[in-house]
Design a protein around this motif. Structure first.
Motif, short mmCIF file in Angstrom:
data_model
loop_
_atom_site.label_atom_id
_atom_site.label_comp_id
_atom_site.label_asym_id
_atom_site.label_seq_id
_atom_site.Cartn_x
_atom_site.Cartn_y
_atom_site.Cartn_z
N PHE A 17 2.42 -39.03 -4.69
CA PHE A 17 2.48 -40.24 -3.88
C PHE A 17 1.12 -40.94 -3.79
CE2 PHE A 17 6.59 -38.66 -2.41
CZ PHE A 17 7.34 -39.83 -2.48
N SER A 18 0.04 -40.16 -3.77
CA SER A 18 -1.28 -40.82 -3.75
C SER A 18 -1.53 -41.53 -5.07
CB SER A 18 -2.39 -39.82 -3.43
OG SER A 18 -2.52 -38.85 -4.45
N ASP A 19 -1.03 -40.96 -6.17
CA ASP A 19 -1.15 -41.64 -7.47
C ASP A 19 -0.37 -42.95 -7.45
OD1 ASP A 19 -2.80 -39.71 -8.55
OD2 ASP A 19 -1.19 -38.65 -9.61
N PHE A 20 0.86 -42.93 -6.86
CA PHE A 20 1.65 -44.16 -6.74
C PHE A 20 0.88 -45.21 -5.94
CE2 PHE A 20 5.81 -41.57 -7.04
CZ PHE A 20 5.89 -41.76 -8.41
N LEU A 21 0.30 -44.77 -4.82
CA LEU A 21 -0.46 -45.71 -3.98
C LEU A 21 -1.66 -46.28 -4.74
CD1 LEU A 21 -0.57 -43.95 -0.49
CD2 LEU A 21 0.47 -46.15 -1.02
N LEU A 22 -2.39 -45.44 -5.42
CA LEU A 22 -3.57 -45.90 -6.15
C LEU A 22 -3.17 -46.89 -7.25
CD1 LEU A 22 -5.60 -42.58 -6.40
CD2 LEU A 22 -6.23 -44.62 -5.10
N ALA A 23 -2.05 -46.64 -7.89
CA ALA A 23 -1.59 -47.54 -8.95
C ALA A 23 -1.09 -48.87 -8.38
CB ALA A 23 -0.48 -46.87 -9.76
N ALA A 24 -0.53 -48.83 -7.18
CA ALA A 24 0.04 -50.04 -6.58
C ALA A 24 -1.01 -50.91 -5.89
CB ALA A 24 1.12 -49.65 -5.57
N LEU A 25 -2.14 -50.35 -5.54
CA LEU A 25 -3.17 -51.10 -4.80
C LEU A 25 -4.28 -51.56 -5.73
CD1 LEU A 25 -3.54 -48.73 -1.70
CD2 LEU A 25 -2.34 -50.93 -1.76
N ASP A 26 -4.84 -52.73 -5.44
CA ASP A 26 -6.03 -53.20 -6.16
C ASP A 26 -7.22 -52.41 -5.63
OD1 ASP A 26 -4.65 -55.12 -7.60
OD2 ASP A 26 -4.90 -56.65 -6.00
N ARG A 27 -8.21 -52.25 -6.49
CA ARG A 27 -9.42 -51.52 -6.07
C ARG A 27 -10.14 -52.25 -4.93
NH1 ARG A 27 -12.30 -47.30 -8.17
NH2 ARG A 27 -11.36 -46.35 -9.97
N ASP A 28 -9.94 -53.52 -4.82
CA ASP A 28 -10.59 -54.29 -3.76
C ASP A 28 -9.88 -54.13 -2.42
OD1 ASP A 28 -12.27 -55.18 -5.72
OD2 ASP A 28 -11.20 -57.08 -6.04
N ASP A 29 -8.66 -53.63 -2.43
CA ASP A 29 -7.88 -53.43 -1.20
C ASP A 29 -8.54 -52.31 -0.39
OD1 ASP A 29 -5.94 -52.67 0.72
OD2 ASP A 29 -4.36 -53.53 -0.55
N PRO A 30 -8.81 -52.52 0.92
CA PRO A 30 -9.45 -51.47 1.73
C PRO A 30 -8.60 -50.20 1.83
CG PRO A 30 -8.94 -53.45 3.06
CD PRO A 30 -8.56 -53.75 1.65
N ARG A 31 -7.31 -50.29 1.61
CA ARG A 31 -6.44 -49.11 1.66
C ARG A 31 -6.61 -48.23 0.41
NH1 ARG A 31 -0.91 -52.07 2.54
NH2 ARG A 31 -1.95 -53.34 0.99
N TRP A 32 -7.16 -48.81 -0.67
CA TRP A 32 -7.34 -48.05 -1.90
C TRP A 32 -8.28 -46.85 -1.65
CZ3 TRP A 32 -10.77 -46.06 -5.37
CH2 TRP A 32 -10.25 -45.66 -6.61
N ASP A 69 -7.46 -42.96 -2.16
CA ASP A 69 -8.32 -42.13 -3.02
C ASP A 69 -8.77 -40.87 -2.28
OD1 ASP A 69 -9.68 -41.66 -5.50
OD2 ASP A 69 -11.57 -42.18 -4.47
N GLU A 70 -9.06 -41.01 -0.98
CA GLU A 70 -9.44 -39.83 -0.18
C GLU A 70 -8.28 -38.85 -0.05
OE1 GLU A 70 -12.37 -38.71 0.98
OE2 GLU A 70 -13.21 -40.38 -0.16
N ILE A 71 -7.07 -39.39 0.07
CA ILE A 71 -5.88 -38.52 0.10
C ILE A 71 -5.78 -37.75 -1.21
CG2 ILE A 71 -3.35 -38.51 0.13
CD1 ILE A 71 -3.55 -40.96 2.05
N ARG A 72 -5.99 -38.44 -2.30
CA ARG A 72 -5.93 -37.81 -3.63
C ARG A 72 -7.00 -36.73 -3.75
NH1 ARG A 72 -3.69 -36.04 -8.11
NH2 ARG A 72 -4.77 -36.60 -9.99
N LYS A 73 -8.23 -37.01 -3.31
CA LYS A 73 -9.31 -36.02 -3.39
C LYS A 73 -9.01 -34.79 -2.52
CE LYS A 73 -12.97 -39.35 -4.42
NZ LYS A 73 -14.11 -40.07 -3.85
N ALA A 74 -8.47 -35.03 -1.32
CA ALA A 74 -8.11 -33.90 -0.44
C ALA A 74 -7.01 -33.06 -1.09
CB ALA A 74 -7.65 -34.43 0.92
N ALA A 75 -6.08 -33.70 -1.75
CA ALA A 75 -5.01 -32.97 -2.44
C ALA A 75 -5.58 -32.14 -3.58
CB ALA A 75 -3.95 -33.94 -2.94
#
Length: 197
Positions: A141-156, A160-166
């Motif tokens: 799901f973090s991969d889905f979020l990262l793919a769906a968000l632009d790098r400029d989006d503050p949620r990205w 990414d932190e969720i992905r690193k924690a995983a």
């Protein structure tokens, strides 16, 4: 193998004693002959042996374990006492044999420890597999979020932190699986188009 043989008279006074234990511990038979169990072992350790002596003098064969302090450390001893009978059948004393069973006791303790460690390993492996399944979902799901968000989006950055924690949790999972002697399958990218062909 018998380490010590002892014969005692009706009052529990040692009449004869021999065996490898005497030599191994540096004792002479004369140090025991003519002495009672209490005189040999002292008032703290003697009662268990005195009770066994009384049972043997009553006609019973008695087997029991006890711990003997020696110059080589505590030794586990298996004693068997039997009544000594005259040709007419009356009880005239006790004959006893002692066997050092320390090696057996230590081996049993090692087996119990190994069994506990194996059970702990199985438990750790089970926990790791369950954790691995949850972490894989979080990573997906973090991969889905990262793919769906632009790098400029503050949620990205949060995704990414969720992905690193995983990923850190996956490292912990691998350590648990290693402790449980299980193996973890490496994650690889898979093209379904190539698999279906």
């Amino acid at each position: 193998m018998i380490d010590l043989t002892r014969r005692a008279a009706m009052l529990g006074i040692s009449a004869a004693i021999f065996g490898r234990w005497l030599e191994r511990e540096g004792f002479l038979p004369e140090q025991f002959i003519g002495r009672t169990t209490r005189e040999i072992l002292g008032p703290v350790d003697a009662p268990v042996h005195e009770r066994a002596n009384l049972r043997a003098l009553a006609g019973e064969t008695v087997t029991y374990e006890w711990i003997l302090p020696t110059s080589r450390g505590p030794r586990h001893v298996l004693n068997t006492l039997s009544p000594l009978r005259s040709p007419e059948g009356s009880i005239t004393g006790i004959v006893g044999v002692g066997r050092d069973i320390t090696a057996r006791i230590e081996a049993e303790q090692q087996v119990r420890h190994a069994q506990k460690m194996e059970a702990l390993g199985r438990f750790a492996g089970g926990v790791a597999h369950d954790l691995n399944n949850m972490v894989m979902i979080i990573m997906g799901f973090s991969d889905f979020l990262l793919a769906a968000l632009d790098r400029d989006d503050p949620r990205w950055a949060d995704a990414d932190e969720i992905r690193k924690a995983a990923e850190r949790a996956m490292t912990l999972t691998r350590q648990l699986l290693g402790f449980g002697r299980h193996r973890v399958e490496a994650r690889t990218a898979l093209s379904l188009n190539q698999v279906v062909r």
